[in-house]
Design a protein around this motif. Structure first.
Motif, PDB file in Angstrom:
ATOM      1  N   TYR A 106       0.835  -1.205   0.000  1.00 58.94           N
ATOM      2  CA  TYR A 106       0.000   0.000   0.000  1.00 58.94           C
ATOM      3  C   TYR A 106       0.874   1.261   0.000  1.00 58.94           C
ATOM      4  CZ  TYR A 106      -3.571   3.392   1.230  1.00 58.94           C
ATOM      5  OH  TYR A 106      -4.415   4.474   1.225  1.00 58.94           O
ATOM      6  N   GLY A 107       0.566   2.186  -0.899  1.00 56.21           N
ATOM      7  CA  GLY A 107       1.343   3.412  -1.004  1.00 56.21           C
ATOM      8  C   GLY A 107       2.579   3.278  -1.868  1.00 56.21           C
ATOM      9  N   ILE A 108       2.891   2.067  -2.289  1.00 59.63           N
ATOM     10  CA  ILE A 108       4.071   1.818  -3.116  1.00 59.63           C
ATOM     11  C   ILE A 108       3.657   1.582  -4.561  1.00 59.63           C
ATOM     12  CG2 ILE A 108       6.057   0.291  -3.470  1.00 59.63           C
ATOM     13  CD1 ILE A 108       5.956  -0.304  -0.450  1.00 59.63           C
ATOM     14  N   VAL A 109       2.526   0.887  -4.761  1.00 59.88           N
ATOM     15  CA  VAL A 109       2.023   0.611  -6.108  1.00 59.88           C
ATOM     16  C   VAL A 109       0.664   1.266  -6.272  1.00 59.88           C
ATOM     17  CG1 VAL A 109       3.261  -1.578  -6.191  1.00 59.88           C
ATOM     18  CG2 VAL A 109       0.864  -1.536  -5.463  1.00 59.88           C
ATOM     19  N   SER A 110       0.239   1.407  -7.511  1.00 58.20           N
ATOM     20  CA  SER A 110      -1.094   1.931  -7.798  1.00 58.20           C
ATOM     21  C   SER A 110      -2.155   0.978  -7.257  1.00 58.20           C
ATOM     22  CB  SER A 110      -1.284   2.106  -9.307  1.00 58.20           C
ATOM     23  OG  SER A 110      -2.641   2.302  -9.636  1.00 58.20           O
ATOM     24  N   LYS A 111      -3.211   1.535  -6.678  1.00 59.13           N
ATOM     25  CA  LYS A 111      -4.274   0.694  -6.122  1.00 59.13           C
ATOM     26  C   LYS A 111      -5.037  -0.050  -7.208  1.00 59.13           C
ATOM     27  CE  LYS A 111      -5.435   4.335  -3.764  1.00 59.13           C
ATOM     28  NZ  LYS A 111      -6.137   5.322  -2.897  1.00 59.13           N
ATOM     29  N   ASP A 112      -4.965   0.414  -8.448  1.00 62.37           N
ATOM     30  CA  ASP A 112      -5.617  -0.298  -9.548  1.00 62.37           C
ATOM     31  C   ASP A 112      -5.003  -1.678  -9.774  1.00 62.37           C
ATOM     32  OD1 ASP A 112      -7.262   1.867  -9.959  1.00 62.37           O
ATOM     33  OD2 ASP A 112      -6.026   2.729 -11.570  1.00 62.37           O
ATOM     34  N   ILE A 113      -3.753  -1.832  -9.369  1.00 60.93           N
ATOM     35  CA  ILE A 113      -3.061  -3.104  -9.577  1.00 60.93           C
ATOM     36  C   ILE A 113      -3.748  -4.228  -8.816  1.00 60.93           C
ATOM     37  CG2 ILE A 113      -0.925  -4.332  -8.971  1.00 60.93           C
ATOM     38  CD1 ILE A 113       0.625  -1.909  -9.867  1.00 60.93           C
ATOM     39  N   TYR A 114      -4.283  -3.925  -7.637  1.00 59.15           N
ATOM     40  CA  TYR A 114      -4.931  -4.970  -6.844  1.00 59.15           C
ATOM     41  C   TYR A 114      -6.063  -5.617  -7.628  1.00 59.15           C
ATOM     42  CZ  TYR A 114      -2.500  -2.370  -3.148  1.00 59.15           C
ATOM     43  OH  TYR A 114      -1.562  -1.724  -2.392  1.00 59.15           O
ATOM     44  N   ARG A 115      -6.906  -4.785  -8.227  1.00 57.08           N
ATOM     45  CA  ARG A 115      -8.042  -5.303  -8.988  1.00 57.08           C
ATOM     46  C   ARG A 115      -7.566  -6.007 -10.256  1.00 57.08           C
ATOM     47  NH1 ARG A 115     -10.043  -0.852 -10.313  1.00 57.08           N
ATOM     48  NH2 ARG A 115      -9.168  -0.863 -12.415  1.00 57.08           N
ATOM     49  N   ASP A 116      -6.602  -5.395 -10.945  1.00 56.20           N
ATOM     50  CA  ASP A 116      -6.126  -5.972 -12.206  1.00 56.20           C
ATOM     51  C   ASP A 116      -5.532  -7.364 -11.996  1.00 56.20           C
ATOM     52  OD1 ASP A 116      -6.938  -3.628 -13.374  1.00 56.20           O
ATOM     53  OD2 ASP A 116      -4.913  -2.767 -13.513  1.00 56.20           O
ATOM     54  N   ILE A 117      -4.741  -7.518 -10.947  1.00 59.61           N
ATOM     55  CA  ILE A 117      -4.122  -8.811 -10.675  1.00 59.61           C
ATOM     56  C   ILE A 117      -5.172  -9.826 -10.238  1.00 59.61           C
ATOM     57  CG2 ILE A 117      -2.554 -10.053  -9.135  1.00 59.61           C
ATOM     58  CD1 ILE A 117      -1.123  -8.437 -11.268  1.00 59.61           C
ATOM     59  N   ALA A 118      -6.075  -9.419  -9.348  1.00 60.77           N
ATOM     60  CA  ALA A 118      -7.081 -10.338  -8.829  1.00 60.77           C
ATOM     61  C   ALA A 118      -7.943 -10.913  -9.949  1.00 60.77           C
ATOM     62  CB  ALA A 118      -7.960  -9.630  -7.808  1.00 60.77           C
ATOM     63  N   ARG A 119      -8.220 -10.102 -10.949  1.00 58.43           N
ATOM     64  CA  ARG A 119      -9.106 -10.529 -12.035  1.00 58.43           C
ATOM     65  C   ARG A 119      -8.405 -11.384 -13.085  1.00 58.43           C
ATOM     66  NH1 ARG A 119     -12.579  -4.966 -13.304  1.00 58.43           N
ATOM     67  NH2 ARG A 119     -13.903  -5.050 -11.428  1.00 58.43           N
ATOM     68  N   THR A 120      -7.082 -11.466 -13.034  1.00 55.75           N
ATOM     69  CA  THR A 120      -6.357 -12.187 -14.081  1.00 55.75           C
ATOM     70  C   THR A 120      -5.456 -13.300 -13.556  1.00 55.75           C
ATOM     71  OG1 THR A 120      -4.584 -10.523 -14.017  1.00 55.75           O
ATOM     72  CG2 THR A 120      -6.340 -10.199 -15.624  1.00 55.75           C
ATOM     73  N   PHE A 121      -5.034 -13.234 -12.298  1.00 61.20           N
ATOM     74  CA  PHE A 121      -4.073 -14.206 -11.773  1.00 61.20           C
ATOM     75  C   PHE A 121      -4.780 -15.493 -11.356  1.00 61.20           C
ATOM     76  CE2 PHE A 121      -1.438 -15.814  -8.140  1.00 61.20           C
ATOM     77  CZ  PHE A 121      -0.400 -16.279  -8.919  1.00 61.20           C
ATOM     78  N   ARG A 122      -4.409 -16.593 -11.974  1.00 60.15           N
ATOM     79  CA  ARG A 122      -5.068 -17.876 -11.725  1.00 60.15           C
ATOM     80  C   ARG A 122      -4.202 -18.832 -10.905  1.00 60.15           C
ATOM     81  NH1 ARG A 122      -9.657 -18.482 -14.660  1.00 60.15           N
ATOM     82  NH2 ARG A 122     -10.048 -16.918 -16.258  1.00 60.15           N
TER      83      ARG A 122
END
Length: 257
Positions: A106-122
């Motif tokens: 948190y505070g190091i990466v964009s918060k959008d990354i959380y959603r992007d990874i969750a929706r694609t990482f299997r």
């Protein structure tokens, strides 16, 4: 106690941030007594700031789930970060893994990354990895599960009770908790490897064990263990390799297993 002391020793040498599981009493105590280091407490059970952050650490960041969303709070308003429904990986433990990752970054990466990874990482190999479906049965490889707690987590993540292949190198860890998890969440058990007899003994000693409800088969050969699990399974079911033990009795490592 030695393990907790070793973990504590890591962050006492200049860590910028410490993340602990507030639902685990040992980890919670480590975070509570961590001194000046920034501590983030996360919880998959608590749904309020007061449930997550221990007394004396007020103002510390807390990450928890509220109304199906992972949020971050400093004691006041909650910042929504990730919908649990966006996470592709099965199991409550993976929600906790995302909480951990969010706390660390948190505070190091964009918060959008959380959603992007969750929706694609299997997921990755050997960790609840769906290998294939044969005759209506899904086969999952979770060879990384080299302890009873990891096998319990894998069992809790699946939508139906699986036939489980267990056993391997003996790390001299008690198998009573594994037996309880198998009695509660498995459709059948195939035991193999150096610890097969010990796991069988733990099952026999478990008050919840019933041979009628939970068939158990011990086999000497690993290939035969897979075939035995296939015979024990039914269409719509799952066969899960989750050994609850290390691999060194027969293999170089869990990946070869």
């Amino acid at each position: 106690d030695e393990y907790a002391a070793a973990k504590t020793n890591i962050f006492t040498h200049g860590a910028a941030r410490l993340t602990v599981n507030a639902d685990n009493s040992a980890a919670r105590a480590i975070g509570r007594d961590a001194g000046q280091v920034e501590v983030t407490f996360f919880s998959s059970r608590g749904h309020r700031y007061e449930d997550v952050v221990p007394e004396g650490r007020g103002g510390s960041p807390a990450i928890f789930e509220r109304d199906g969303v992972i949020v971050r709070s400093l004691g006041g308003e909650c910042e929504e970060l990730l919908a649990v429904s966006d996470i592709l990986l099965p199991g409550r433990h993976n929600v906790e893994n995302y909480m951990t990752a969010i706390a660390n970054t948190y505070g190091i990466v964009s918060k959008d990354i959380y959603r992007d990874i969750a929706r694609t990482f299997r997921g990755v190999e050997h960790r609840l990895e769906l290998v294939r479906e044969v005759d209506g049965v899904k086969y999952y490889n979770s060879s990384i599960d080299s302890s009873p707690t990891r096998t319990a987590a894998a069992l809790s993540a699946l939508p139906v009770k699986p036939v489980v292949i267990c056993g391997g190198y003996d790390k001299h860890i008690p198998f009573a908790p594994l037996a309880e998890a198998l009695c509660e969440r498995a459709a059948g058990v195939v035991l193999t490897g150096a610890t097969a007899d010990k796991i069988a003994e733990a099952l026999d000693a478990c008050p919840a064990y019933s041979p009628e409800r939970l068939p158990v088969e011990c086999v000497g050969d690993f290939r035969e263990a897979v075939l035995a699990a296939r015979r024990m399974s039914e269409p719509g079911g799952i066969v899960l390799l989750s050994p609850a033990c290390a691999s060194f009795d027969r293999f170089r490592n869990f990946a070869e297993r």
